[in-house]
Design a protein around this motif. Structure first.
Motif, PDB file in Angstrom:
ATOM      1  N   ALA A  88       0.840  -1.200   0.000  1.00  0.00           N
ATOM      2  CA  ALA A  88       0.000   0.000   0.000  1.00  0.00           C
ATOM      3  C   ALA A  88       0.872   1.246   0.000  1.00  0.00           C
ATOM      4  O   ALA A  88       1.969   1.252   0.576  1.00  0.00           O
ATOM      5  N   VAL A  89       0.379   2.293  -0.651  1.00  0.00           N
ATOM      6  CA  VAL A  89       0.998   3.615  -0.600  1.00  0.00           C
ATOM      7  C   VAL A  89       0.090   4.500   0.246  1.00  0.00           C
ATOM      8  O   VAL A  89      -1.086   4.690  -0.084  1.00  0.00           O
ATOM      9  N   GLU A  90       0.618   4.988   1.359  1.00  0.00           N
ATOM     10  CA  GLU A  90      -0.164   5.844   2.236  1.00  0.00           C
ATOM     11  C   GLU A  90      -0.208   7.268   1.691  1.00  0.00           C
ATOM     12  O   GLU A  90       0.559   7.638   0.799  1.00  0.00           O
ATOM     13  N   GLU A  91      -1.114   8.083   2.248  1.00  0.00           N
ATOM     14  CA  GLU A  91      -1.241   9.466   1.799  1.00  0.00           C
ATOM     15  C   GLU A  91       0.073  10.231   1.955  1.00  0.00           C
ATOM     16  O   GLU A  91       0.382  11.128   1.175  1.00  0.00           O
ATOM     17  N   SER A  92       0.863   9.886   2.968  1.00  0.00           N
ATOM     18  CA  SER A  92       2.141  10.558   3.200  1.00  0.00           C
ATOM     19  C   SER A  92       3.205  10.167   2.175  1.00  0.00           C
ATOM     20  O   SER A  92       4.274  10.783   2.116  1.00  0.00           O
ATOM     21  N   GLY A  93       2.908   9.118   1.376  1.00  0.00           N
ATOM     22  CA  GLY A  93       3.897   8.610   0.434  1.00  0.00           C
ATOM     23  C   GLY A  93       4.621   7.371   0.929  1.00  0.00           C
ATOM     24  O   GLY A  93       5.357   6.743   0.168  1.00  0.00           O
ATOM     25  N   ARG A  94       4.440   7.009   2.221  1.00  0.00           N
ATOM     26  CA  ARG A  94       5.068   5.787   2.732  1.00  0.00           C
ATOM     27  C   ARG A  94       4.543   4.573   1.985  1.00  0.00           C
ATOM     28  O   ARG A  94       3.347   4.452   1.740  1.00  0.00           O
ATOM     29  N   VAL A  95       5.449   3.645   1.665  1.00  0.00           N
ATOM     30  CA  VAL A  95       5.069   2.367   1.074  1.00  0.00           C
ATOM     31  C   VAL A  95       5.204   1.305   2.167  1.00  0.00           C
ATOM     32  O   VAL A  95       6.272   1.164   2.778  1.00  0.00           O
ATOM     33  N   VAL A  96       4.131   0.565   2.425  1.00  0.00           N
ATOM     34  CA  VAL A  96       4.115  -0.397   3.529  1.00  0.00           C
ATOM     35  C   VAL A  96       3.541  -1.721   3.060  1.00  0.00           C
ATOM     36  O   VAL A  96       2.887  -1.814   2.016  1.00  0.00           O
ATOM     37  N   VAL A  97       3.817  -2.770   3.854  1.00  0.00           N
ATOM     38  CA  VAL A  97       3.082  -4.017   3.700  1.00  0.00           C
ATOM     39  C   VAL A  97       1.653  -3.730   4.144  1.00  0.00           C
ATOM     40  O   VAL A  97       1.426  -3.256   5.266  1.00  0.00           O
ATOM     41  N   ALA A  98       0.696  -3.940   3.272  1.00  0.00           N
ATOM     42  CA  ALA A  98      -0.689  -3.527   3.528  1.00  0.00           C
ATOM     43  C   ALA A  98      -1.178  -4.041   4.875  1.00  0.00           C
ATOM     44  O   ALA A  98      -0.996  -5.209   5.212  1.00  0.00           O
ATOM     45  N   GLY A  99      -1.772  -3.148   5.651  1.00  0.00           N
ATOM     46  CA  GLY A  99      -2.335  -3.501   6.947  1.00  0.00           C
ATOM     47  C   GLY A  99      -1.321  -3.588   8.064  1.00  0.00           C
ATOM     48  O   GLY A  99      -1.669  -4.001   9.175  1.00  0.00           O
TER      49      GLY A  99
END
Length: 397
Positions: free
Chosen positions: A292-303
């Motif tokens: 997932a790409v968060e609004e801040s631009g961080r890319v994370v493992v979803a959830g």
């Protein structure tokens, strides 16, 4: 200032601020001459420097170099997209995957390089970030546990063969059985070895460096959130002057304080900026399968809160080294150009006749770094909109 003739660019030289005119013929710098310009430095002045080298980029625009269905055309798309973010030379990076998938990925990169001279120039080599990493949660990061394995010279050699000899960098965890012997063999074959995604104790880290490891991959990341005060893998690697350190200075992976401390510990001469660009780099916020790409631009493992690569170009890392760490622009830019080139045994990029016309034009408004344009083999590309995005104010783990 006089009119700039076709085929030339003018600006202040990045190294000393002198006004220069760089004349370009085809893919090459033909001449570098003094130019007229005001003595007083203005925030609107153009500067000319070497284009960036990114030794860790995992993909872009929804395409991963680790995808088993990767095609040469997708490789071309990702590599040429670097022009808009300041990068002229890069290392396509494959993360941990089943052996057949990794062989397929490096083969696609090799096929693209063999068919397309523009891509071949831009791809300085391939970075294998895995599969010989720690299987432990936190240390493993986003690497799939089912594909992590012990060091295996035959597997490494099969990947090198499939790449056409293009693997130039291998990241591994030295605590894995057989890792120290593998480091010696890989280094002996001319490939740089890095320590990363590792839970190694100080003695093992020092043994890896004694065996020839020369880099800490994204130091401060690929590690558990809670560590002993000391010893821990970050301090041991930061303290060893034989190791350079790649840093993801995107504002998400390292807080301001940690970025300052690590740059001061390693000194700018041993700091290499990397983007660690995720396959989701360049995409809008949203969920994309496991990621997932968060609004801040961080890319994370979803959830989860776990970072899964980055979404910021090297230009923002250079900006943070100038603003947050206080480095002079020449040092900050060197961390994204000269330092990675020298690590890989390549000549330091130079603005001189006969050199490839791989350049950036930039400005320094209010002690900020602002990318204006990238030239790769003399072909200009305006800076993409993401290079102008301010880094986030707060870093996350």
């Amino acid at each position: 200032m006089s009119a700039v003739p076709p085929g030339a660019i003018e600006g202040r030289r990045w190294s000393d601020g002198a006004w220069i005119r760089v004349t370009i013929e085809g893919p090459t710098i033909a001449a570098v001459e003094p130019a007229d310009g005001p003595d007083r430095v203005d925030p609107a002045d153009d500067w000319i420097g070497p284009a960036f080298w990114d030794i860790q980029t995992n993909g872009r625009l929804g395409v991963s170099f680790s995808d088993p269905t990767l095609t040469p055309e997708q490789v071309r798309q990702i590599v040429l997209a670097q022009d808009a973010i300041g990068t002229a030379r890069c290392c396509p990076t494959l993360i941990t995957a089943p052996a057949d998938a990794m062989r397929s990925g490096v083969s696609a990169i090799a096929s693209c390089c063999e068919a397309d001279p523009e891509v071949a120039h831009r791809v300085v080599g391939i970075h294998l970030e895995g599969p010989f990493l720690s299987p432990d949660d936190g240390y493993r990061g986003a690497h799939p546990i089912e594909a992590i394995r012990d060091p295996d010279w035959d597997l490494f050699q099969s990947l090198q063969d499939a790449s056409g000899g293009r693997v130039v960098l291998l990241t591994l965890a030295p605590e894995r059985p057989g890792a120290i012997d593998l480091i010696k063999k890989v280094v002996g074959s001319g490939v740089v070895v890095a320590i990363g995604h590792s839970a190694a104790d100080p003695e093992t880290i020092r043994a890896a460096v004694d065996a020839g490891a020369r880099l800490s991959t994204h130091l401060g990341n690929g590690i558990v959130a809670t560590l002993p005060r000391h010893p821990n893998p970050i301090w041991t690697q930061a303290a060893d002057d034989r190791l350079a350190a790649s840093l993801i200075a995107d504002g998400h992976h390292l807080s301001d304080d940690v970025l300052r401390v690590l740059v001061r510990a390693k000194t700018p001469a041993r700091v290499i900026l990397v983007s660690d660009a995720s396959p989701l780099a360049g995409l809008p916020p949203g969920t994309y399968g496991r990621w997932a790409v968060e609004e801040s631009g961080r890319v994370v493992v979803a959830g989860t809160p776990y970072l899964a690569g980055a979404n910021r170009p090297l230009s923002l890392g250079v900006d943070r080294l100038i603003r947050i760490v206080g480095l002079p622009p020449i040092e900050a830019i060197s961390c994204a150009s000269a330092r990675p080139a020298l690590l890989l045994g390549r000549p330091e990029p130079a603005i001189a006749p006969g050199e490839p016309a791989d350049l950036i034009r930039f400005r320094l408004p209010g002690d900020r770094f602002e990318l204006v344009e990238t030239l790769v083999l003399g072909q200009p590309t305006p800076a993409g909109p993401e290079t102008a995005s301010p880094p986030p104010a707060q870093a996350s783990r």
